[in-house]
Design a protein around this motif. Structure first.
Motif, PDB file in Angstrom:
ATOM      1  N   ARG A  71       0.867  -1.173   0.000  1.00 32.80           N
ATOM      2  CA  ARG A  71       0.000   0.000   0.000  1.00 32.80           C
ATOM      3  C   ARG A  71       0.905   1.225   0.000  1.00 32.80           C
ATOM      4  NH1 ARG A  71      -4.075  -2.868   4.386  1.00 32.80           N
ATOM      5  NH2 ARG A  71      -5.149  -4.172   2.831  1.00 32.80           N
ATOM      6  N   GLN A 291      -1.872  -7.272  -6.097  1.00 30.83           N
ATOM      7  CA  GLN A 291      -2.793  -6.162  -6.302  1.00 30.83           C
ATOM      8  C   GLN A 291      -4.113  -6.684  -6.876  1.00 30.83           C
ATOM      9  OE1 GLN A 291      -1.990  -2.850  -5.329  1.00 30.83           O
ATOM     10  NE2 GLN A 291      -0.420  -4.123  -4.362  1.00 30.83           N
ATOM     11  N   THR A 302       4.377  -8.054  -9.530  1.00 31.28           N
ATOM     12  CA  THR A 302       4.417  -8.534  -8.148  1.00 31.28           C
ATOM     13  C   THR A 302       5.275  -9.787  -8.035  1.00 31.28           C
ATOM     14  OG1 THR A 302       2.175  -7.672  -7.875  1.00 31.28           O
ATOM     15  CG2 THR A 302       3.004  -9.105  -6.147  1.00 31.28           C
TER      16      THR A 302
END
Length: 684
Positions: A71, A291, A302
């Protein structure tokens, strides 16, 4: 629901107790089942609750990172924090009115809050119930009503709106929590507010709930996709989840405190729930959450950041990765291409030698080591797989070409077989041990029993796969008839899948009973094998669905490989680069879209594209069809590829046959309408 508190009042030795049970199955939320516990297991692995499982890991690895989400920057939870926050949420749930054996519906993309809410629900004696984010409000209503949900936990406004739209029909709901952003309606609690409620509570009520817990009662519901009727709530006991996790830990060479998993497949599905929540915990693994748009384009990024040791994907994901890598490889030429081909040859040769029980020659050993150093290790790092020690494909068949390709890159993908009702256990391939055959789903797990129940219409050696063991689910919530149809009195699970064994004990999945096509002539035909054979003959085709139930002959719906909208996940008309290259090879350089391809077939029924498709169909008919009834006699191209947003695929990217039949009923009927056969016939 029965008087749960009263019925369990005599049994207060939880959370690891096994309470008396008279049957191997139940459909009652508060029901208990007998454990299929062998003498060996009774001595080596006594029943353990979810709470004890997590507490022990938190005590042994308190400062080890358990969860991570990005985040802005990566935020981490240690195992101590993970366990304590789950306890806090459990206390909050009890304070807010959660009663034992009532649902806690969790809807949102995979996240630490999803996992913590699930464990909190189990600790508090509730039923952790995942809800797919693609569910409609009516589907949300059905699930919440079926499990008598009292707590709803959602990610964001979109998820919240679906429950708000039907909340008036759900009188059991006592509170809704939104974990991301500012709650979008009055009375909805934020995640910090939920934690504040729990932290203000003493441990007394939670301890009381834990004292009543029993490992042979339900704690989690996994709902089926509902493609053949209303979704069924697969009841999982604490013993199912914990025993299965420790079984995988023992069988899968999981290294304590060193495993990394990437969570992106829906936690509402049993396989992801088991891996990301339970198996990760028993090995003190670190779960990174992808995500929300992972399957729309961010998964690779990722993967590059995380470099997981364990990665599970459905065939569709592996196939998309394969296509992208093939596309990139096509841009390389000359010496680089030759070296890459040499490296992949020796990568595949290594695993073939293991399979054959053959010792590599000195040259092969040297070449394999050099191939890894020069090429393969770099390729693995470039796709986020540099640390990968276990890659798994499940839920549907995967192409042999894809398996061989990844194996040539020193990335062997293990195929296994199981279903939600068997905690994803039945058979498994173990590539490093040479227990694999391309096309099979491995050998039967030594912890379960398996046999075939032979059916009329199946080929010799085929039958319905039956499974028995400690992994078999409890039953379907509030569905006695469906439960009794699926689990017999001896505990055998009737999977609905058709399979066969070869002489070495390898299991092959050949179809599903509910997918069997029964022609007008009474011929029973499993569609999957035919569809796979046609796809192999036509590499520019993305999906092939066989049609012919109660019809005089077989026909097929085909889709071309096309690009996907990165924002919506919907298929575009633009053909993929490999598909466009196939058009160029056919002498059709002007065909760049599905629309243009359809026009080409319509305007030139004897042209290059139509002829290429027909020739591929004919190769299947002459080389693979085992009877005239199994020949494909007509086909048609559809206007777009199958996808989840357009409805043809479910949340685990499986084909929803009944939906396709209804959506394209006019096109299907036209293939069997004698008035239109001159226009649509397959050029036989």
């Amino acid at each position: 629901m029965a008087d749960v508190e009263g019925s369990s009042r005599l049994y207060r030795n939880g959370p690891d107790q096994v309470i008396p049970a008279a049957s191997l199955k139940t459909w009652d939320a508060d029901g208990a089942v007998q454990l299929v516990l062998s003498d060996e297991e009774a001595a080596s692995f006594k029943p353990k609750s979810v709470y004890t499982m997590m507490r022990e890991i938190a005590e042994e690895y308190p400062q080890h990172n358990a969860l991570a989400v990005k985040r802005g920057v990566w935020k981490y939870w240690t195992y101590k924090q993970y366990f304590e926050e789950a306890r806090t949420v459990a206390k909050a749930f009890i304070k807010l009115g959660l009663e034992r054996f009532h649902g806690v519906c969790i809807m949102g993309f995979n996240s630490p809050e999803w996992a913590i809410a699930s464990f909190g629900a189990v600790f508090a004696g509730g039923l952790s119930t995942g809800v797919y984010t693609t569910n409609s409000p009516e589907a949300c209503r059905y699930l919440a009503d079926n499990c008598e949900a009292q707590i709803i936990v959602v990610e964001d406004q979109d998820c919240l709106n679906k429950f708000l739209a039907v909340k008036r029909f759900l009188p059991n709901i006592k509170v809704i929590i939104q974990w991301s952003g500012i709650p979008g309606a009055p009375g909805v609690l934020s995640w910090p507010e939920l934690l504040a409620v729990g932290m203000a509570e003493r441990d007394t009520h939670l301890d009381e709930r834990l004292s009543l817990a029993a490992v042979n009662q339900c704690c989690t519901l996994i709902y089926t996709s509902g493609t053949t009727g209303p979704p069924k709530g697969v009841m999982c006991s604490q013993d199912h989840l914990v025993w299965t996790s420790y079984k995988y830990k023992g069988d899968g060479s999981l290294i304590m405190g060193q495993e990394r998993m990437l969570s992106y497949l829906p936690l509402s599905h049993l396989a992801a729930n088991m891996l990301d929540l339970y198996i990760a915990t028993v090995c003190a693994g670190l779960v990174y959450f992808a995500q929300p748009d992972a399957l729309k384009g961010t998964l690779l990024q990722t993967l590059l950041e995380v470099q997981p040791t364990r990665f599970v994907a459905v065939p569709r994901v592996w196939e998309k990765m394969y296509e992208k890598m093939q596309e990139a490889g096509a841009q390389v030429g000359g010496l680089k291409k030759a070296v890459a081909s040499w490296a992949k040859y020796h990568g595949l040769n290594y695993y073939n030698a293991i399979k054959e029980g053959r010792t590599l020659t000195a040259y092969e050993t040297m070449a394999n080591a050099l191939a890894k150093k020069l090429i393969l290790n770099k390729v693995k790092a470039a796709i986020g797989m540099s640390r990968a020690t276990s890659l798994v494909s499940g839920t549907a068949p995967i192409s042999k070409d894809v398996l061989e390709y990844f194996m040539s890159l020193d990335l062997p993908i293990m195929e296994g077989y199981g279903l939600s009702e068997s905690m994803s256990i039945c058979s498994v391939s173990l590539v490093d041990e040479g227990i694999w055959k391309l096309g099979s789903v491995g050998k039967i797990d030594p912890h379960v029993k398996c046999r075939l129940s032979y059916l009329d219409g199946c080929r010799p050696g085929e039958g319905e796969i039956l499974i028995k063991g400690r992994n078999i689910f409890m039953g379907y919530l509030k569905m006695p008839d469906k439960t009794n149809e699926t689990i017999d009195s001896e505990g055998w699970l009737y999977t609905g899948d058709i399979g066969s064994f070869d002489d070495e004990g390898y299991l092959y999945i050949t179809g599903r009973i509910k997918e069997l096509i029964i022609t007008a002539g009474g011929e029973n035909i499993p569609p999957v094998l035919i569809e796979r054979a046609v796809l192999k003959e036509l590499p520019f085709i993305s999906n092939a669905m066989l049609i012919g139930d109660k019809r005089k002959y077989l026909s097929m719906l085909l889709t071309l490989k096309s690009e996907v909208d990165v924002d919506t996940g919907e298929p575009l008309s633009t053909l993929t680069p490999p598909c466009r290259e196939a058009m160029v090879t056919l002498g059709l350089p002007h065909v760049h879209t599905v629309t243009e391809a359809l026009a080409e077939v319509e305007q030139n029924p004897q042209g290059a594209l139509a002829t290429a498709i027909q020739e591929g169909i004919e190769r299947y008919n002459t080389q693979h069809a085992i009877s005239r009834a199994q020949r494909v006699q007509r086909w048609t191209l559809l206007p777009h590829d199958f996808s989840l947003p357009t409805g043809e695929l479910n949340n685990t990217l499986k084909l929803k046959r009944s939906f396709v039949l209804e959506k394209y009923s006019d096109i299907i009927d036209s293939m069997y309408n004698s008035q239109d056969q001159s226009k649509l016939k397959s050029r036989l």
